[in-house]
Design a protein around this motif. Sequence first.
Motif, PDB file in Angstrom:
ATOM      1  N   ALA A  43      -9.583  14.238   4.064  1.00 41.61           N
ATOM      2  CA  ALA A  43      -9.521  12.834   4.468  1.00 41.61           C
ATOM      3  C   ALA A  43      -8.472  12.669   5.559  1.00 41.61           C
ATOM      4  CB  ALA A  43      -9.180  11.950   3.267  1.00 41.61           C
ATOM      5  N   THR A  44      -8.815  11.899   6.576  1.00 35.13           N
ATOM      6  CA  THR A  44      -7.897  11.618   7.678  1.00 35.13           C
ATOM      7  C   THR A  44      -7.459  10.153   7.618  1.00 35.13           C
ATOM      8  OG1 THR A  44      -9.799  11.181   9.109  1.00 35.13           O
ATOM      9  CG2 THR A  44      -8.855  13.401   9.173  1.00 35.13           C
ATOM     10  N   PRO A  45      -6.359   9.797   8.268  1.00 37.64           N
ATOM     11  CA  PRO A  45      -5.889   8.409   8.230  1.00 37.64           C
ATOM     12  C   PRO A  45      -6.954   7.429   8.718  1.00 37.64           C
ATOM     13  CG  PRO A  45      -4.181   9.834   9.114  1.00 37.64           C
ATOM     14  CD  PRO A  45      -5.407  10.678   8.994  1.00 37.64           C
ATOM     15  N   SER A  92     -13.777  13.823   9.428  1.00 33.93           N
ATOM     16  CA  SER A  92     -14.461  12.745  10.134  1.00 33.93           C
ATOM     17  C   SER A  92     -13.433  11.970  10.950  1.00 33.93           C
ATOM     18  CB  SER A  92     -15.179  11.819   9.143  1.00 33.93           C
ATOM     19  OG  SER A  92     -14.260  11.238   8.245  1.00 33.93           O
ATOM     20  N   ASP A  93     -13.895  10.948  11.645  1.00 33.08           N
ATOM     21  CA  ASP A  93     -12.977  10.169  12.485  1.00 33.08           C
ATOM     22  C   ASP A  93     -11.904   9.479  11.652  1.00 33.08           C
ATOM     23  OD1 ASP A  93     -14.448  10.958  14.647  1.00 33.08           O
ATOM     24  OD2 ASP A  93     -15.560   9.085  14.843  1.00 33.08           O
ATOM     25  N   ALA A  94     -12.283   9.019  10.465  1.00 40.63           N
ATOM     26  CA  ALA A  94     -11.337   8.318   9.591  1.00 40.63           C
ATOM     27  C   ALA A  94     -11.865   8.349   8.169  1.00 40.63           C
ATOM     28  CB  ALA A  94     -11.145   6.868  10.046  1.00 40.63           C
ATOM     29  N   GLY A  95     -10.982   8.618   7.220  1.00 44.84           N
ATOM     30  CA  GLY A  95     -11.386   8.632   5.823  1.00 44.84           C
ATOM     31  C   GLY A  95     -11.974   9.979   5.408  1.00 44.84           C
ATOM     32  N   MET A  96     -12.718   9.955   4.301  1.00 45.26           N
ATOM     33  CA  MET A  96     -13.249  11.170   3.702  1.00 45.26           C
ATOM     34  C   MET A  96     -14.648  11.509   4.221  1.00 45.26           C
ATOM     35  SD  MET A  96     -13.001  13.760   1.660  1.00 45.26           S
ATOM     36  CE  MET A  96     -11.552  13.434   0.658  1.00 45.26           C
ATOM     37  N   PRO A  97     -14.869  12.741   4.692  1.00 47.90           N
ATOM     38  CA  PRO A  97     -16.226  13.154   5.063  1.00 47.90           C
ATOM     39  C   PRO A  97     -17.195  12.922   3.906  1.00 47.90           C
ATOM     40  CG  PRO A  97     -14.625  14.802   5.745  1.00 47.90           C
ATOM     41  CD  PRO A  97     -13.870  13.810   4.904  1.00 47.90           C
ATOM     42  N   THR A  98     -18.432  12.690   4.240  1.00 47.60           N
ATOM     43  CA  THR A  98     -19.569  12.387   3.344  1.00 47.60           C
ATOM     44  C   THR A  98     -19.650  10.907   2.964  1.00 47.60           C
ATOM     45  OG1 THR A  98     -18.603  12.729   1.120  1.00 47.60           O
ATOM     46  CG2 THR A  98     -19.382  14.691   2.295  1.00 47.60           C
ATOM     47  N   PRO A 105      -7.794  15.263  -0.612  1.00 52.02           N
ATOM     48  CA  PRO A 105      -7.976  13.812  -0.661  1.00 52.02           C
ATOM     49  C   PRO A 105      -6.940  13.067   0.168  1.00 52.02           C
ATOM     50  CG  PRO A 105      -7.010  14.599  -2.701  1.00 52.02           C
ATOM     51  CD  PRO A 105      -7.361  15.822  -1.902  1.00 52.02           C
ATOM     52  N   GLY A 106      -7.224  11.811   0.415  1.00 54.87           N
ATOM     53  CA  GLY A 106      -6.315  11.009   1.224  1.00 54.87           C
ATOM     54  C   GLY A 106      -6.804   9.584   1.368  1.00 54.87           C
ATOM     55  N   PRO A 107      -6.567   8.960   2.517  1.00 54.83           N
ATOM     56  CA  PRO A 107      -6.889   7.544   2.714  1.00 54.83           C
ATOM     57  C   PRO A 107      -8.367   7.233   2.487  1.00 54.83           C
ATOM     58  CG  PRO A 107      -5.484   8.350   4.480  1.00 54.83           C
ATOM     59  CD  PRO A 107      -5.898   9.549   3.696  1.00 54.83           C
ATOM     60  N   SER A 108      -8.618   6.047   1.950  1.00 54.51           N
ATOM     61  CA  SER A 108      -9.975   5.590   1.687  1.00 54.51           C
ATOM     62  C   SER A 108     -10.058   4.092   1.931  1.00 54.51           C
ATOM     63  CB  SER A 108     -10.380   5.898   0.239  1.00 54.51           C
ATOM     64  OG  SER A 108     -11.569   5.218  -0.107  1.00 54.51           O
ATOM     65  N   ALA A 109     -10.859   3.687   2.903  1.00 55.00           N
ATOM     66  CA  ALA A 109     -11.005   2.266   3.201  1.00 55.00           C
ATOM     67  C   ALA A 109     -11.632   1.517   2.027  1.00 55.00           C
ATOM     68  CB  ALA A 109     -11.858   2.089   4.457  1.00 55.00           C
ATOM     69  N   GLU A 157      -8.933  -4.001   9.674  1.00 57.54           N
ATOM     70  CA  GLU A 157      -7.751  -3.315  10.202  1.00 57.54           C
ATOM     71  C   GLU A 157      -6.841  -2.791   9.075  1.00 57.54           C
ATOM     72  OE1 GLU A 157      -7.457  -2.678  13.401  1.00 57.54           O
ATOM     73  OE2 GLU A 157      -9.222  -3.830  13.915  1.00 57.54           O
ATOM     74  N   LEU A 158      -7.438  -2.238   8.038  1.00 64.05           N
ATOM     75  CA  LEU A 158      -6.657  -1.771   6.893  1.00 64.05           C
ATOM     76  C   LEU A 158      -5.661  -0.690   7.302  1.00 64.05           C
ATOM     77  CD1 LEU A 158      -9.439  -1.658   4.157  1.00 64.05           C
ATOM     78  CD2 LEU A 158      -7.572  -3.308   4.380  1.00 64.05           C
ATOM     79  N   THR A 159      -4.462  -0.791   6.782  1.00 65.62           N
ATOM     80  CA  THR A 159      -3.300   0.088   6.993  1.00 65.62           C
ATOM     81  C   THR A 159      -2.686  -0.069   8.375  1.00 65.62           C
ATOM     82  OG1 THR A 159      -4.343   2.121   7.881  1.00 65.62           O
ATOM     83  CG2 THR A 159      -4.387   1.806   5.480  1.00 65.62           C
TER      84      THR A 159
END
Length: 323
Positions: free
Chosen positions: A97-99, A172-178, A201-205, A278-280
Motif C-alpha cells: 500500500a502506498t500513501p 498502485s498510484d495510491a492505496g492497496m493494489p487490487t 499493508p498501509g493507507p486505505s481510503a 482529499e483524505l490525509t
Amino acid sequence: MRHRVRARTVTVPAQRDALMSRIAPDSVLIGGAHLGTQRVVVRYLACGILGTMDTVQDDSQVVPEGASPDATVPDATEPKAAPRTVMVPSGTVVLAATPIGNVGDASDRLKALLADADIVAAEDTRRLYDLANRLGVHVNGTVIAYHDHNERAKADGLLDRVETGATVLVVSDAGMPTINDPGLAIVRRAIERGLPVTCAPGPSAVLDALALSGLPTDRFCYEGFLPRKHSERVQHLRMLQSERRTIVFYETPHRIADSMDDLLDAFGPNRAMALCRELTKDYEEIRRGMVGTIRQGVVDNPPRGEMRIKSIRKFLQLQTIFL
C-alpha cells in the motif's frame, strides 16, 4: 538456491520503541493502537521465506522480553539496541500500500521494498519515481508499467521471475493494489501456480472514510465506483435499497452531482451520509448530514478531488458513504 542479503540503515523514532516498551507482554496492537483488555504478545513470525534484509537502526533500547512493562526506557545518550531488520522476501509477490495523499504515511517496510525489490510493477511509473524521490529512496530494481490494460498479459512473466527467486513488488498510484486498482490478476495466477503472495499493508481510503464518517463501522460493504451511465447507476442503487450495512462508494468529481441526484432518488432525502475528499491531505474535508442537505451543498459548493460517499438510512440503520 543461494539468496542475497542486503542491508541499509533507516532511522526509526525513539517514541515508537518507547510505546512498545510500555505495552504489557500480552498486548494487542491493531493499526498502531493499543486496544482492548485481552492482549496477546506481538512477535515477528517466520514464514519460511528467505530474502534480503534491510537493517533498521533503532535510536533507543527495547525492553527485553520478560521485563516489567513499566520499565523505564533509556534515553538517547545510553547505548543503542542491536539493529532490527525489515525483511524483503525472495521468491514472493508483495502487494504494498502506498500513501493516499500524505507521504508521511509511508512505512519503513514500503521504503525497504521500493529500494530492494528485484522488480517493481507500478500502475504509473512516473508516479512511482515521484513517490520514491519524496521518500528519499532509490529504486534499485527493474521498474515496469503494470496497469488495468496489461496486468493479465504480464502476470505470468512476472511470476516466472518469482519462481527463480525474485521479489516482485506491486504498487498502485495510491492505496492497496487490487482495491479498484491493478493486482488481482497476478494474485490469482500466483495462487494457481502455488507461488507465495503477501501484503505490506498501509493507507486505505475506504477505511479512513469509514472511520471518519461517524456512521456504524461494525458491518459495511464496499461497492467501488458507481456505474458511469445514468441508467446503470440508477439500477445499481435501487438494488442496494434494502442493504442494511454501511455502504462505501467511490466517485469522481465530474460525476458527483449526477450521482448525488441518483442517490437522492434511490434513498430519499433523510438518509444520513458522509462525503469525504482529499483524505490525509492538508485540505481534507468531511461533509456529514442527510442526503438532501449534502446534495444541495454539492450544487452550491462543488467539491474537488476523488470522493468517498457514505450514508445511513433513517430507522432501518442503513448506511452509505461516498468517497
